[in-house]
Design a protein around this motif. Structure first.
Motif, PDB file in Angstrom:
ATOM      1  N   ASP A  46       0.828  -1.211   0.000  1.00 27.84           N
ATOM      2  CA  ASP A  46       0.000   0.000   0.000  1.00 27.84           C
ATOM      3  C   ASP A  46       0.866   1.265   0.000  1.00 27.84           C
ATOM      4  O   ASP A  46       0.633   2.194  -0.767  1.00 27.84           O
ATOM      5  N   ILE A  47       1.858   1.283   0.860  1.00 25.04           N
ATOM      6  CA  ILE A  47       2.735   2.450   0.998  1.00 25.04           C
ATOM      7  C   ILE A  47       3.579   2.659  -0.256  1.00 25.04           C
ATOM      8  O   ILE A  47       3.612   3.745  -0.830  1.00 25.04           O
ATOM      9  N   TRP A  48       4.274   1.619  -0.673  1.00 22.12           N
ATOM     10  CA  TRP A  48       5.233   1.757  -1.777  1.00 22.12           C
ATOM     11  C   TRP A  48       4.554   1.905  -3.124  1.00 22.12           C
ATOM     12  O   TRP A  48       5.078   2.597  -4.006  1.00 22.12           O
ATOM     13  N   ARG A  51       3.682   5.557  -3.225  1.00 21.47           N
ATOM     14  CA  ARG A  51       4.884   6.372  -3.442  1.00 21.47           C
ATOM     15  C   ARG A  51       5.349   6.274  -4.895  1.00 21.47           C
ATOM     16  O   ARG A  51       5.754   7.259  -5.492  1.00 21.47           O
ATOM     17  N   HIS A  52       5.311   5.067  -5.442  1.00 23.78           N
ATOM     18  CA  HIS A  52       5.724   4.846  -6.824  1.00 23.78           C
ATOM     19  C   HIS A  52       4.836   5.647  -7.777  1.00 23.78           C
ATOM     20  O   HIS A  52       5.333   6.305  -8.708  1.00 23.78           O
ATOM     21  N   GLU A  53       3.537   5.600  -7.531  1.00 24.64           N
ATOM     22  CA  GLU A  53       2.588   6.348  -8.362  1.00 24.64           C
ATOM     23  C   GLU A  53       2.863   7.848  -8.292  1.00 24.64           C
ATOM     24  O   GLU A  53       2.857   8.539  -9.320  1.00 24.64           O
ATOM     25  N   VAL A  54       3.119   8.370  -7.103  1.00 19.32           N
ATOM     26  CA  VAL A  54       3.419   9.792  -6.933  1.00 19.32           C
ATOM     27  C   VAL A  54       4.709  10.146  -7.673  1.00 19.32           C
ATOM     28  O   VAL A  54       4.785  11.181  -8.342  1.00 19.32           O
ATOM     29  N   MET A  55       5.724   9.290  -7.568  1.00 18.80           N
ATOM     30  CA  MET A  55       6.974   9.547  -8.290  1.00 18.80           C
ATOM     31  C   MET A  55       6.711   9.679  -9.788  1.00 18.80           C
ATOM     32  O   MET A  55       7.181  10.629 -10.426  1.00 18.80           O
ATOM     33  N   ARG A  61      12.110   9.933 -11.298  1.00 22.51           N
ATOM     34  CA  ARG A  61      12.467   8.605 -11.809  1.00 22.51           C
ATOM     35  C   ARG A  61      12.738   7.665 -10.628  1.00 22.51           C
ATOM     36  O   ARG A  61      13.686   7.882  -9.874  1.00 22.51           O
ATOM     37  N   PRO A  62      11.923   6.624 -10.475  1.00 25.14           N
ATOM     38  CA  PRO A  62      12.139   5.677  -9.366  1.00 25.14           C
ATOM     39  C   PRO A  62      13.452   4.917  -9.531  1.00 25.14           C
ATOM     40  O   PRO A  62      13.948   4.750 -10.643  1.00 25.14           O
ATOM     41  N   ARG A  63      13.978   4.458  -8.421  1.00 26.68           N
ATOM     42  CA  ARG A  63      15.182   3.636  -8.470  1.00 26.68           C
ATOM     43  C   ARG A  63      14.900   2.366  -9.250  1.00 26.68           C
ATOM     44  O   ARG A  63      13.778   1.839  -9.217  1.00 26.68           O
ATOM     45  N   PRO A  64      15.899   1.853  -9.944  1.00 27.66           N
ATOM     46  CA  PRO A  64      15.709   0.612 -10.700  1.00 27.66           C
ATOM     47  C   PRO A  64      15.199  -0.518  -9.794  1.00 27.66           C
ATOM     48  O   PRO A  64      15.667  -0.685  -8.676  1.00 27.66           O
ATOM     49  N   GLY A  65      14.230  -1.246 -10.303  1.00 26.42           N
ATOM     50  CA  GLY A  65      13.699  -2.401  -9.579  1.00 26.42           C
ATOM     51  C   GLY A  65      12.532  -2.107  -8.673  1.00 26.42           C
ATOM     52  O   GLY A  65      11.919  -3.039  -8.150  1.00 26.42           O
ATOM     53  N   GLY A  67       9.456  -0.944  -9.259  1.00 27.71           N
ATOM     54  CA  GLY A  67       8.185  -1.478  -9.762  1.00 27.71           C
ATOM     55  C   GLY A  67       8.088  -2.981  -9.590  1.00 27.71           C
ATOM     56  O   GLY A  67       7.060  -3.512  -9.160  1.00 27.71           O
ATOM     57  N   GLU A  68       9.176  -3.679  -9.898  1.00 26.96           N
ATOM     58  CA  GLU A  68       9.200  -5.138  -9.742  1.00 26.96           C
ATOM     59  C   GLU A  68       9.090  -5.535  -8.270  1.00 26.96           C
ATOM     60  O   GLU A  68       8.409  -6.498  -7.909  1.00 26.96           O
ATOM     61  N   ALA A  69       9.740  -4.773  -7.399  1.00 23.03           N
ATOM     62  CA  ALA A  69       9.678  -5.058  -5.964  1.00 23.03           C
ATOM     63  C   ALA A  69       8.264  -4.858  -5.423  1.00 23.03           C
ATOM     64  O   ALA A  69       7.790  -5.639  -4.593  1.00 23.03           O
ATOM     65  N   ILE A  70       7.586  -3.835  -5.906  1.00 24.62           N
ATOM     66  CA  ILE A  70       6.208  -3.580  -5.478  1.00 24.62           C
ATOM     67  C   ILE A  70       5.321  -4.750  -5.875  1.00 24.62           C
ATOM     68  O   ILE A  70       4.478  -5.208  -5.091  1.00 24.62           O
ATOM     69  N   ALA A  71       5.535  -5.285  -7.068  1.00 25.75           N
ATOM     70  CA  ALA A  71       4.777  -6.468  -7.499  1.00 25.75           C
ATOM     71  C   ALA A  71       5.078  -7.667  -6.599  1.00 25.75           C
ATOM     72  O   ALA A  71       4.183  -8.450  -6.269  1.00 25.75           O
TER      73      ALA A  71
END
Length: 108
Positions: A46-48, A51-55, A61-65, A67-71
Motif C-alpha cells: 500500500d505504501i510503496w 509512493r511509486h505512483e506519486v513519483m 524517476r524511481p530507483r531501478p527495480g 516497480g518489480e519489488a512492489i509487485a
C-alpha cells in the motif's frame, strides 16, 4: 542472520536488483537485517505502490527495480516480512525477506 543466509535468500530471486545486491554483498558490502519486527507485505505494498505512483506522476524517476519489488510485495499478500539493507559502493538496496528469512520477496 548472517551474510551467508542473506546471500542464499538473494540468490533465489532472479530480479536485477537482487542480483546486484547479491554481487555487492559478495564483494563485502555492509548489510543489516532488522530482526526486531516484521511488517505486513500488504501494508508495505500500500505504501510503496502509492509512493511509486506519486513519483511517476511528478516526473521523479524511481530507483531501478522498484516497480518489480512492489509487485513482489503484492504477490506476498498479508504475510509478514523482514526488512534488510545492503549498502554497496554505488547505492543502498532495500530488501524484504519472507518471515522465515529464506527468500527475498522484494528488492530495489
Amino acid at each position: 542472520m548472517n551474510r551467508d543466509a542473506l546471500q542464499s535468500a538473494l540468490s533465489q530471486d532472479g530480479c536485477i536488483s537482487a542480483r546486484a545486491a547479491l554481487a555487492e554483498l559478495e564483494a563485502g558490502a555492509d548489510f543489516e537485517v532488522f530482526l526486531n519486527q516484521t511488517a505486513s507485505a500488504q501494508q508495505l505494498w500500500d505504501i510503496w505502490s502509492w509512493r511509486h505512483e506519486v513519483m511517476l506522476d511528478t516526473g521523479v524517476r524511481p530507483r531501478p527495480g522498484l516497480g518489480e519489488a512492489i509487485a513482489g510485495l503484492q504477490a506476498t499478500g498479508t504475510a509478514r516480512v523482514y526488512m534488510a539493507t545492503v549498502t554497496g559502493s554505488q547505492r543502498r538496496f532495500t530488501i524484504f525477506l519472507s518471515e522465515d528469512r529464506t527468500q527475498c520477496v522484494a528488492c530495489w
